[in-house]
Design a protein around this motif. Structure first.
Motif, short mmCIF file in Angstrom:
data_model
loop_
_atom_site.label_atom_id
_atom_site.label_comp_id
_atom_site.label_asym_id
_atom_site.label_seq_id
_atom_site.Cartn_x
_atom_site.Cartn_y
_atom_site.Cartn_z
N VAL A 26 123.97 69.56 -4.07
CA VAL A 26 122.53 68.60 -4.23
C VAL A 26 121.44 69.50 -4.13
O VAL A 26 120.33 69.47 -4.87
CB VAL A 26 122.48 67.46 -2.96
N TRP A 27 121.60 70.20 -2.69
CA TRP A 27 120.18 71.08 -2.72
C TRP A 27 120.31 72.45 -3.73
O TRP A 27 119.11 72.91 -3.85
CB TRP A 27 120.56 71.73 -1.08
N GLY A 28 121.41 72.90 -4.09
CA GLY A 28 121.25 73.68 -4.96
C GLY A 28 120.63 73.26 -6.36
O GLY A 28 119.73 74.01 -6.95
N ALA A 29 121.04 72.16 -6.77
CA ALA A 29 120.31 71.60 -7.98
C ALA A 29 118.71 71.55 -7.61
O ALA A 29 117.90 71.66 -8.42
CB ALA A 29 121.11 70.53 -8.41
N ALA A 30 118.43 70.70 -6.47
CA ALA A 30 117.35 70.35 -6.17
C ALA A 30 116.28 71.54 -6.12
O ALA A 30 115.12 71.28 -6.72
CB ALA A 30 117.39 69.43 -5.17
N VAL A 31 116.53 72.57 -5.35
CA VAL A 31 115.81 73.75 -5.26
C VAL A 31 115.78 74.35 -6.66
O VAL A 31 114.63 74.78 -7.04
CB VAL A 31 116.48 74.78 -4.37
N THR A 32 116.75 74.29 -7.45
CA THR A 32 116.40 75.04 -8.93
C THR A 32 115.64 74.23 -9.75
O THR A 32 114.71 74.86 -10.43
CB THR A 32 117.88 74.75 -9.70
N VAL A 60 120.66 63.99 -5.98
CA VAL A 60 119.88 65.35 -6.37
C VAL A 60 118.57 64.88 -6.55
O VAL A 60 117.25 65.40 -5.81
CB VAL A 60 120.25 66.09 -7.63
N TYR A 61 118.12 63.81 -6.95
CA TYR A 61 116.80 63.13 -7.30
C TYR A 61 116.35 62.81 -5.89
O TYR A 61 115.02 63.00 -5.48
CB TYR A 61 116.96 61.60 -8.05
N THR A 62 117.09 62.32 -4.99
CA THR A 62 116.54 61.85 -3.74
C THR A 62 116.16 63.08 -2.90
O THR A 62 115.04 63.09 -2.17
CB THR A 62 117.73 61.17 -2.80
N ALA A 63 117.07 64.25 -2.99
CA ALA A 63 116.69 65.56 -2.32
C ALA A 63 115.33 66.14 -3.16
O ALA A 63 114.43 66.61 -2.47
CB ALA A 63 117.74 66.52 -2.57
N LEU A 64 115.14 65.94 -4.30
CA LEU A 64 114.09 66.71 -5.23
C LEU A 64 112.73 65.83 -4.81
O LEU A 64 111.65 66.60 -4.91
CB LEU A 64 114.27 66.46 -6.75
#
Ligand SMILES: O=C1O[C@H](COP(=O)(O)O)[C@@H](O)[C@H](O)[C@H]1O
Length: 243
Positions: A26-32, A60-64
């Motif tokens: 989640v965080w890897g994709a959101a940070v990217t 991922v959207y929630t983290a982004l």
């Protein structure tokens, strides 16, 4: 947390990032995605982000949504939509509204594809009009049948969609199991994907990892339409996977 290092080399059209846990993914994709949008806004006055629906990308959207961007400069649109009104619980618009368009990202401009009273042809025409601003960052998904966006294997108008010069087309996925109870859809095409400088494929689970290997082993999009993610000329595909 920085994204995990890609497993493939820098010249490949596909870069695979694998994570040990859902949280890391989640965080890897959101940070990217956050970095890609930040870089876009360093070069252009506005950034255009296209998002897939389905069940996978939700966290991922929630983290982004927490990313410290000037979201008022971000136009968010959909990769594809089921022929449902945007407030329908099964619409991709509703997913994006409930997950991404919150917190810091609440100020982003969102373009739903469907609207009450608007016929299908008009919805497609409007999506194509918005798509005159080319996509910068595209988040794709992949179903267990190898579909991406709303391009399904065996779909009767798949050839026309793949060859379309338009960024969006209406599709009839009747008889395609992966389309579930929503055969009528609007989908991004390879023409609509081509402009994006950042292409991400978000997948989870062992079945999709094995499917990914089969998808990457060939280039025929009629077998697996998800192949357009890396056969469409342009940017490399960044695949983010976790168990
Ligand atoms: O129907 C759809 O499915 C795909 C894949 O969804 P998932 O639930 O397997 O993650 C999705 O990418 C697409 O946007 C959606 O309309």
């Amino acid at each position: 947390m920085p994204p995990a290092a890609p497993l493939t080399d820098g010249d490949s059209p596909v870069r695979l990032y694998t994570y040990d846990s859902v949280t890391q993914w989640v965080w890897g994709a959101a940070v990217t995605l956050s970095v890609a949008l930040t870089r876009t806004l360093e070069e252009k006055p506005r950034a255009r982000l296209l998002l897939s629906g389905g069940s996978t990308p939700e966290p991922v959207y929630t983290a982004l949504a927490k990313a410290p961007l000037d979201w008022s400069l971000v136009d968010v649109a959909l990769v594809d939509e089921r022929w449902l009104m945007p407030d329908d619980p099964d619409s991709n618009a509703r997913l994006v509204r409930q997950t991404l368009l919150q917190r810091n990202a609440a100020g982003a401009r969102f373009e739903a594809i469907t609207r009450a009273g608007r016929p299908l042809a008009e919805a497609v025409a409007t999506a194509n009009m918005h798509a005159r601003s080319p996509a910068d960052v595209v988040v794709l998904g992949m179903g267990e049948d190898g579909h991406t966006a709303s391009l399904f294997p065996g779909m009767r108008d798949l050839g026309a969609a793949l060859a379309s010069p338009h960024p969006y087309v209406a599709v009839d996925a009747s008889g395609c199991r992966g389309a579930g109870p929503w055969p009528t859809r609007i989908s991004l095409t390879p023409a609509g994907l081509a402009s994006a400088h950042t292409r991400m494929l978000l997948i989870r689970g062992q079945r999709k990892r094995e499917l990914l290997d089969r998808v990457l082993a060939g280039d025929d999009p009629f077998e697996y339409p998800a192949r357009i993610a890396f056969t469409t000329p342009g940017a490399p595909l960044h695949v983010h996977w976790c168990p």
